[in-house]
Motif scaffolding. Structure first.
Motif, PDB file in Angstrom:
ATOM      1  N   ASP A   1       0.822  -1.206   0.000  1.00  0.00           N
ATOM      2  CA  ASP A   1       0.000   0.000   0.000  1.00  0.00           C
ATOM      3  C   ASP A   1       0.859   1.261   0.000  1.00  0.00           C
ATOM      4  OD1 ASP A   1      -2.302  -1.426  -0.076  1.00  0.00           O
ATOM      5  OD2 ASP A   1      -2.756  -1.284   2.056  1.00  0.00           O
ATOM      6  N   PHE A   2       2.002   1.196   0.684  1.00  0.00           N
ATOM      7  CA  PHE A   2       2.928   2.334   0.669  1.00  0.00           C
ATOM      8  C   PHE A   2       3.437   2.584  -0.747  1.00  0.00           C
ATOM      9  CE2 PHE A   2       7.124   4.245   0.933  1.00  0.00           C
ATOM     10  CZ  PHE A   2       6.942   5.269   1.843  1.00  0.00           C
ATOM     11  N   ALA A   3       3.746   1.513  -1.461  1.00  0.00           N
ATOM     12  CA  ALA A   3       4.194   1.659  -2.853  1.00  0.00           C
ATOM     13  C   ALA A   3       3.087   2.226  -3.733  1.00  0.00           C
ATOM     14  CB  ALA A   3       4.660   0.305  -3.387  1.00  0.00           C
ATOM     15  N   VAL A   4       1.844   1.782  -3.515  1.00  0.00           N
ATOM     16  CA  VAL A   4       0.714   2.314  -4.279  1.00  0.00           C
ATOM     17  C   VAL A   4       0.568   3.812  -4.020  1.00  0.00           C
ATOM     18  CG1 VAL A   4      -1.794   2.248  -4.534  1.00  0.00           C
ATOM     19  CG2 VAL A   4      -0.511   0.115  -4.395  1.00  0.00           C
ATOM     20  N   TRP A   5       0.652   4.210  -2.756  1.00  0.00           N
ATOM     21  CA  TRP A   5       0.549   5.635  -2.402  1.00  0.00           C
ATOM     22  C   TRP A   5       1.652   6.436  -3.094  1.00  0.00           C
ATOM     23  CZ3 TRP A   5       2.486  10.104  -0.746  1.00  0.00           C
ATOM     24  CH2 TRP A   5       1.653  11.026  -0.117  1.00  0.00           C
ATOM     25  N   THR A   6       2.879   5.946  -3.017  1.00  0.00           N
ATOM     26  CA  THR A   6       4.016   6.682  -3.565  1.00  0.00           C
ATOM     27  C   THR A   6       3.925   6.813  -5.081  1.00  0.00           C
ATOM     28  OG1 THR A   6       5.391   5.831  -1.751  1.00  0.00           O
ATOM     29  CG2 THR A   6       6.518   6.773  -3.652  1.00  0.00           C
ATOM     30  N   VAL A   7       3.617   5.719  -5.761  1.00  0.00           N
ATOM     31  CA  VAL A   7       3.527   5.749  -7.225  1.00  0.00           C
ATOM     32  C   VAL A   7       2.414   6.692  -7.669  1.00  0.00           C
ATOM     33  CG1 VAL A   7       2.941   4.361  -9.252  1.00  0.00           C
ATOM     34  CG2 VAL A   7       4.547   3.474  -7.561  1.00  0.00           C
ATOM     35  N   THR A   8       1.264   6.629  -6.996  1.00  0.00           N
ATOM     36  CA  THR A   8       0.151   7.508  -7.362  1.00  0.00           C
ATOM     37  C   THR A   8       0.503   8.970  -7.140  1.00  0.00           C
ATOM     38  OG1 THR A   8      -1.404   5.753  -6.727  1.00  0.00           O
ATOM     39  CG2 THR A   8      -2.295   7.974  -6.975  1.00  0.00           C
ATOM     40  N   TRP A   9       1.118   9.265  -6.004  1.00  0.00           N
ATOM     41  CA  TRP A   9       1.475  10.655  -5.687  1.00  0.00           C
ATOM     42  C   TRP A   9       2.480  11.209  -6.690  1.00  0.00           C
ATOM     43  CZ3 TRP A   9       5.688  13.652  -4.307  1.00  0.00           C
ATOM     44  CH2 TRP A   9       5.404  14.881  -3.713  1.00  0.00           C
ATOM     45  N   VAL A  10       3.511  10.443  -7.002  1.00  0.00           N
ATOM     46  CA  VAL A  10       4.522  10.887  -7.963  1.00  0.00           C
ATOM     47  C   VAL A  10       3.892  11.096  -9.337  1.00  0.00           C
ATOM     48  CG1 VAL A  10       6.619  10.203  -9.174  1.00  0.00           C
ATOM     49  CG2 VAL A  10       6.437   9.843  -6.715  1.00  0.00           C
ATOM     50  N   ALA A  11       2.988  10.198  -9.741  1.00  0.00           N
ATOM     51  CA  ALA A  11       2.332  10.338 -11.044  1.00  0.00           C
ATOM     52  C   ALA A  11       1.443  11.571 -11.083  1.00  0.00           C
ATOM     53  CB  ALA A  11       1.517   9.082 -11.356  1.00  0.00           C
ATOM     54  N   VAL A  12       0.716  11.842  -9.999  1.00  0.00           N
ATOM     55  CA  VAL A  12      -0.150  13.026  -9.951  1.00  0.00           C
ATOM     56  C   VAL A  12       0.681  14.296 -10.022  1.00  0.00           C
ATOM     57  CG1 VAL A  12      -1.716  14.344  -8.474  1.00  0.00           C
ATOM     58  CG2 VAL A  12      -2.057  11.892  -8.756  1.00  0.00           C
ATOM     59  N   VAL A  13       1.774  14.339  -9.292  1.00  0.00           N
ATOM     60  CA  VAL A  13       2.598  15.555  -9.238  1.00  0.00           C
ATOM     61  C   VAL A  13       3.324  15.790 -10.555  1.00  0.00           C
ATOM     62  CG1 VAL A  13       4.611  16.597  -8.124  1.00  0.00           C
ATOM     63  CG2 VAL A  13       2.846  15.508  -6.743  1.00  0.00           C
ATOM     64  N   THR A  14       3.910  14.758 -11.124  1.00  0.00           N
ATOM     65  CA  THR A  14       4.724  14.941 -12.317  1.00  0.00           C
ATOM     66  C   THR A  14       3.897  15.008 -13.598  1.00  0.00           C
ATOM     67  OG1 THR A  14       5.064  12.548 -12.477  1.00  0.00           O
ATOM     68  CG2 THR A  14       6.713  13.831 -11.285  1.00  0.00           C
ATOM     69  N   LEU A  15       2.823  14.249 -13.681  1.00  0.00           N
ATOM     70  CA  LEU A  15       2.017  14.239 -14.898  1.00  0.00           C
ATOM     71  C   LEU A  15       0.853  15.200 -14.747  1.00  0.00           C
ATOM     72  CD1 LEU A  15       2.057  10.392 -15.634  1.00  0.00           C
ATOM     73  CD2 LEU A  15       3.538  12.168 -16.560  1.00  0.00           C
ATOM     74  N   SER A  16      -0.295  14.710 -14.325  1.00  0.00           N
ATOM     75  CA  SER A  16      -1.474  15.541 -14.075  1.00  0.00           C
ATOM     76  C   SER A  16      -2.392  14.740 -13.163  1.00  0.00           C
ATOM     77  CB  SER A  16      -2.192  15.903 -15.384  1.00  0.00           C
ATOM     78  OG  SER A  16      -2.643  14.734 -16.053  1.00  0.00           O
ATOM     79  N   VAL A  17      -3.455  15.383 -12.709  1.00  0.00           N
ATOM     80  CA  VAL A  17      -4.338  14.711 -11.760  1.00  0.00           C
ATOM     81  C   VAL A  17      -5.049  13.527 -12.401  1.00  0.00           C
ATOM     82  CG1 VAL A  17      -6.335  15.000 -10.252  1.00  0.00           C
ATOM     83  CG2 VAL A  17      -4.649  16.817 -10.422  1.00  0.00           C
ATOM     84  N   ASP A  18      -5.590  13.712 -13.614  1.00  0.00           N
ATOM     85  CA  ASP A  18      -6.334  12.620 -14.230  1.00  0.00           C
ATOM     86  C   ASP A  18      -5.420  11.479 -14.660  1.00  0.00           C
ATOM     87  OD1 ASP A  18      -5.182  14.303 -16.016  1.00  0.00           O
ATOM     88  OD2 ASP A  18      -6.859  14.386 -17.406  1.00  0.00           O
ATOM     89  N   LEU A  19      -4.246  11.814 -15.235  1.00  0.00           N
ATOM     90  CA  LEU A  19      -3.304  10.754 -15.597  1.00  0.00           C
ATOM     91  C   LEU A  19      -2.746  10.060 -14.355  1.00  0.00           C
ATOM     92  CD1 LEU A  19      -1.277  12.325 -18.554  1.00  0.00           C
ATOM     93  CD2 LEU A  19      -3.060  10.592 -18.643  1.00  0.00           C
ATOM     94  N   GLY A  20      -2.505  10.832 -13.305  1.00  0.00           N
ATOM     95  CA  GLY A  20      -2.036  10.225 -12.063  1.00  0.00           C
ATOM     96  C   GLY A  20      -3.056   9.279 -11.472  1.00  0.00           C
ATOM     97  N   LEU A  21      -4.341   9.640 -11.590  1.00  0.00           N
ATOM     98  CA  LEU A  21      -5.396   8.741 -11.130  1.00  0.00           C
ATOM     99  C   LEU A  21      -5.373   7.434 -11.918  1.00  0.00           C
ATOM    100  CD1 LEU A  21      -8.012   8.088  -9.560  1.00  0.00           C
ATOM    101  CD2 LEU A  21      -9.260   9.328 -11.339  1.00  0.00           C
ATOM    102  N   ALA A  22      -5.232   7.536 -13.242  1.00  0.00           N
ATOM    103  CA  ALA A  22      -5.182   6.326 -14.065  1.00  0.00           C
ATOM    104  C   ALA A  22      -3.981   5.461 -13.700  1.00  0.00           C
ATOM    105  CB  ALA A  22      -5.135   6.713 -15.547  1.00  0.00           C
ATOM    106  N   VAL A  23      -2.816   6.093 -13.507  1.00  0.00           N
ATOM    107  CA  VAL A  23      -1.622   5.338 -13.128  1.00  0.00           C
ATOM    108  C   VAL A  23      -1.826   4.651 -11.779  1.00  0.00           C
ATOM    109  CG1 VAL A  23       0.807   5.552 -12.472  1.00  0.00           C
ATOM    110  CG2 VAL A  23      -0.047   6.728 -14.497  1.00  0.00           C
ATOM    111  N   GLY A  24      -2.412   5.371 -10.821  1.00  0.00           N
ATOM    112  CA  GLY A  24      -2.638   4.793  -9.504  1.00  0.00           C
ATOM    113  C   GLY A  24      -3.573   3.605  -9.530  1.00  0.00           C
TER     114      GLY A  24
END
Length: 666
Positions: A462-485
Motif C-alpha cells: 500500500d505504501f508503494a501504491v501511495w508513492t507511485v500515485t502521488w509521484v504520477a499526480v505531481v509529475t504528470l497531471s491529476v487525471d493521468l495520475g489517477l489512471a496510473v494509480g
C-alpha cells in the motif's frame, strides 16, 4: 526439534492409540457434494433457479416494483428523507443541525468563490455550486454527516479542462466585453463537464455499479488528494504574488508553473504580496473574519485603483437562467468527465462510509451514485461546475454538532442570503485572499502525508501504491495520475495472486484439523497421501504456477525436479503419492483457462494412477469446472464438502486397516 521426522505406528481398528484422536477414527460417513445436496440442499428447485436467465429474474423484480407496496418501497429507497424525517429527534438534533449548517454555510461563501477561480470561472459561480448541489444532496443523499459543494481536486481538474477547451487568447489584453465573452464560454465548458460527469454517474446507477468505488483504494484516493493539493498550491502562486501568468495545463504543468513564477518574480506586485502574507497569517485563526477585514482594507485604501490589486468585483444578485449545456461539447469533454465522476463518487462514498461506521448507520452506494449524479447534472443547468463531498466542510459539520442531512438546508440559507442581499459586501475582496483560502483549505490534504510511516509498517505494498500515485499526480497531471494509480493498484493485486504459496497439509495431533506442515504443530502425514491447499484464484495468470506446484508435489512431468516455495517439507513422503486431496476453499473463482488446467490435472493423475479428490469447491468454481468437463475425468464421489471428509475417504482408499508407519512432524 523442528523439521526432524519421527516414526510412529498407526493403530488398527481394534487397537488403542497414543493420540487423542486416532487417525483412522470415523465419526460419520464422509460427505460428498452430491450427498450433501441430497441431505441438506434443494435438489429439485436449484437447477430451475440456475436455469432461469438473469434478465428474467431482473424483469420479475422490476415488475414487482410496479405494485402499490413495491412503488412505496421504491419511493422510500430513492427519497431518504421519507425514512429519516419521521424519526427526526427535533429537540435533540435541531440545534446541532442549525449551528453546524450555518457554520458550514459561512465557510462555503469564501471557499466557493476561491474554488471558482481555481476552476477558471468568475467567483459567483462558486456560490451557485455551493447552493444547488447541497440542496439536491439533502433530498437524495444517504450520508447523514456529509457536506457537499465545491471540492479543490475537482475544481483543479475542471480548470485544466476549461483552459484546454477555452484557452486564453495569446494577446492577453482583453476588453471588458471580450472578457465577459471568454468567461461565458468557460462557464459553459465547466457546466458541460458537470453535465457529462452527472450523466455518467446516472448511467453507473442504472447499471448498479456502486461497487466500482472499491477500485479506488484508500492509498490511491489519499495520494491523489495530496498530490492535487500540491498542484493547487503551485497554481495559486501567480495570484499570491500578483503576477499575471497564463495557466499551464497538461503533463509537467506543476514544474512549468514554477519555472514561469520564478522567471516573473522580479515583476511581482508588492501590494498583493503584502495582502497575501497578512491573509495567510490571519487565515487559520480567523478565516471568515479575514475575508471581511481584507474587503474593508481594500476599500478604504483604494488598493484596486492605486496599486492595481485584482478584486472580486460585482457579484450578480439572484440566480442564473436555467440553460442546457451545449451537447456538441459532450464528445470533447467525455475524457474529462469520466475521471471526475470516479473521483466524485470515490471521495464521497469513502467519506460517507467513514462517518456511517463511526455513528452506526449504513449508506447505499448506488443511492449515492444517484444523489451525486442528479446533483451534478441538475446543477449544471444553473451554470455550476462539478461538485462532490468535501473533506474540510464535512469535518467541520461533524465538529459543529451536525446530525442529519437537514444541516444542508441551513447551509443553503447562508449562501442564499449572500446571493440575494449580501453580495455587494464582497466587491472589494482581493483575489489574492481567495488564493490564500485555496491554499489554507489544502491543509488536511497535506496532513495526510503524516500517515505514511504507519502505512509503511502496516503494508509495504500500500505504501508503494501511495508513492507511485502521488509521484504520477505531481509529475504528470491529476487525471493521468489517477489512471496510473488505479492501474498500479490493480497490478499489485494480480502480482500478489501469483506469489501465493501452495501449502501441504497434515493432521494436527489430537484434532480433526489439517494445518500447513511448516507450522510448529505435531502433524501427522500418511504415506501415499498428499493434501494440498491452493489459496488463490485459479485464472489465466496463475495457471502456470498451479501446474508447476502440483507437478512438483505429485511427481508429474519435468516440474517434479524443481523445488518451488510451497511451504511443505522437502521430503514429505517416502513413497509415491497414491491419493491427493486438493483443498479449493481458497479458490475464490476460476476462469476457463484455470478450469481446463484442473481438468488436465485430473487426466494426468488418472494416467499416473493417482486418485484425485477435490474439497470445499464453492458453487461458482464447481460450476466452472463442471462446464469445462471435469466430470468426464472424475466422478461426483470425488467431490467433497470439506478436507476432513476427503481425507477420511482417502484413508479408507489407502486401506489403513493394519499397522502403518505415519510421519509425525514436530
Amino acid at each position: 526439534m523442528s523439521g526432524i521426522p519421527g516414526a510412529r505406528t498407526c493403530p488398527g481398528p481394534g487397537e488403542a492409540s497414543d493420540l487423542k484422536s486416532p487417525l483412522g477414527a470415523k465419526f460419520r460417513e464422509p460427505l460428498t457434494e452430491t450427498r450433501f445436496q441430497q441431505l441438506f440442499g434443494d435438489a429439485e428447485q436449484e437447477p430451475e433457479l440456475l436455469a432461469e436467465p438473469r434478465w428474467s429474474r431482473l424483469w420479475r423484480r422490476r415488475a414487482s416494483a410496479c405494485s402499490g407496496p413495491g412503488a412505496w418501497r421504491l419511493l422510500l429507497a430513492r427519497l431518504p428523507p421519507l425514512r429519516w424525517l419521521p424519526h427526526y429527534r427535533w429537540r435533540a438534533w435541531l440545534l446541532g443541525d442549525a449551528v453546524a449548517g450555518l457554520t458550514v454555510g459561512i465557510v462555503h461563501v469564501p471557499q466557493g468563490m476561491a474554488f471558482a477561480l481555481l476552476t477558471s470561472v468568475p467567483p459567483v459561480f462558486g456560490l451557485y455550486t455551493s447552493f444547488f448541489p447541497v440542496l439536491i444532496y439533502t433530498l437524495l443523499g444517504t450520508g447523514r454527516h456529509l457536506s457537499t459543494g465545491t471540492f479543490a481536486v475537482l475544481s483543479l481538474m475542471t480548470g485544466s479542462a476549461v483552459e484546454r477547451l477555452v484557452p486564453e487568447p495569446l494577446s492577453g489584453n482583453l476588453s471588458g466585453i471580450e472578457r465577459e465573452q471568454l468567461d461565458a464560454q468557460r462557464v459553459g465548458a465547466a457546466a458541460a463537464v458537470a453535465f457529462g460527469s452527472g450523466a455518467l454517474m446516472l448511467g453507473m446507477f442504472a447499471l448498479q455499479l456502486g461497487v466500482l468505488a472499491t477500485f479506488l483504494s484508500e492509498p490511491v484516493v489519499k495520494a491523489l488528494t495530496s498530490g492535487a493539493a500540491l498542484h493547487v498550491l503551485v497554481s495559486q502562486l501567480p495570484s499570491l504574488l500578483g503576477v499575471p501568468l497564463p495557466r499551464q495545463i497538461g503533463c509537467f504543468a506543476l514544474f512549468k508553473t514554477l519555472a514561469a513564477v520564478l522567471t516573473a518574480l522580479p515583476s511581482s506586485s508588492p501590494a498583493e504580496l503584502t495582502i497575501s502574507a497578512l491573509s495567510l497569517a490571519l487565515l487559520v485563526p480567523v478565516k471568515e473574519l479575514n475575508v471581511l477585514l481584507a474587503s474593508v482594507l481594500c476599500f478604504t485604501s483604494s488598493l484596486d485603483t492605486r496599486y492595481n490589486v485584482q478584486i472580486v468585483g460585482l457579484l450578480p444578485g439572484g440566480f442564473p437562467q436555467p440553460l442546457l449545456p451545449s451537447l456538441a461539447e459532450l464528445p470533447r469533454i467525455l475524457a474529462d468527465s469520466l475521471p471526475m465522476a470516479l473521483v466524485t463518487f470515490a471521495v464521497s462514498a469513502s467519506l460517507a462510509s467513514i462517518y456511517a461506521d463511526k455513528y452506526s448507520y449504513t449508506i447505499d452506494s448506488n443511492q449515492e451514485l444517484l444523489a451525486h449524479g442528479v446533483s451534478n447534472l441538475v446543477s449544471s443547468l444553473f451554470s455550476c461546475f462539478p461538485n462532490s463531498a468535501t473533506l474540510a466542510t464535512t469535518s467541520l459539520l461533524v465538529d459543529a454538532g451536525g446530525n442529519t442531512q437537514l444541516a444542508g438546508l441551513f447551509s443553503c440559507m447562508v449562501v442564499l442570503s449572500v446571493l440575494l442581499w449580501l453580495g455587494p459586501l464582497f466587491y472589494y475582496l482581493p483575489k489574492a485572499v481567495l488564493a490564500c483560502i485555496n491554499i489554507s483549505s489544502m491543509r488536511q490534504m497535506f496532513f495526510q502525508m503524516r500517515e505514511l510511516p504507519q502505512l509503511w509498517r502496516i503494508s509495504r505494498v500500500d505504501f508503494a501504491v501511495w508513492t507511485v500515485t502521488w509521484v504520477a499526480v505531481v509529475t504528470l497531471s491529476v487525471d493521468l495520475g489517477l489512471a496510473v494509480g488505479v492501474v498500479f493498484s490493480m497490478m499489485t493485486v494480480v502480482c500478489r495472486t501469483q506469489r501465493v504459496q501452495c501449502l501441504a497439509l497434515g493432521l494436527a495431533e489430537g484434532t480433526e484439523l489439517y494445518r500447513p506442515l511448516r507450522e510448529s504443530h505435531k502433524l501427522l502425514q500418511v504415506p501415499g497421501l498428499c493434501i494440498l491447499s491452493y489459496p488463490a484464484p485459479l485464472y489465466f495468470g496463475t495457471r502456470g504456477q498451479f501446474r508447476r506446484v502440483l507437478e512438483w508435489h505429485l511427481g508429474l512431468g519435468e516440474g517434479s525436479k524443481e523445488a518451488p516455495k510451497t511451504g511443505g517439507p522437502p521430503d514429505a513422503a517416502a513413497e509415491p503419492v497414491r491419493v491427493v486431496v486438493l483443498d479449493c476453499g481458497g479458490v475464490t473463482f476460476a476462469d476457463a483457462a484455470g478450469a481446463r488446467e484442473v481438468v488436465q490435472l485430473a487426466s494426468r493423475c488418472q494416467d499416473a494412477g493417482i486418485h484425485l479428490l477435490l474439497a470445499q469447491c464453492n458453487a461458482s468454481v464447481l460450476g466452472t469446472l463442471t462446464q469445462a468437463g471435469l466430470l468426464d475425468r472424475v466422478t461426483p464421489e470425488q467431490l467433497f464438502v470439506s478436507v476432513q471428509d476427503a481425507a477420511a475417504h482417502a484413508l479408507e482408499r489407502l486401506e489403513l486397516s493394519g499397522p502403518k508407519t505415519c510421519t509425525v512432524w514436530v
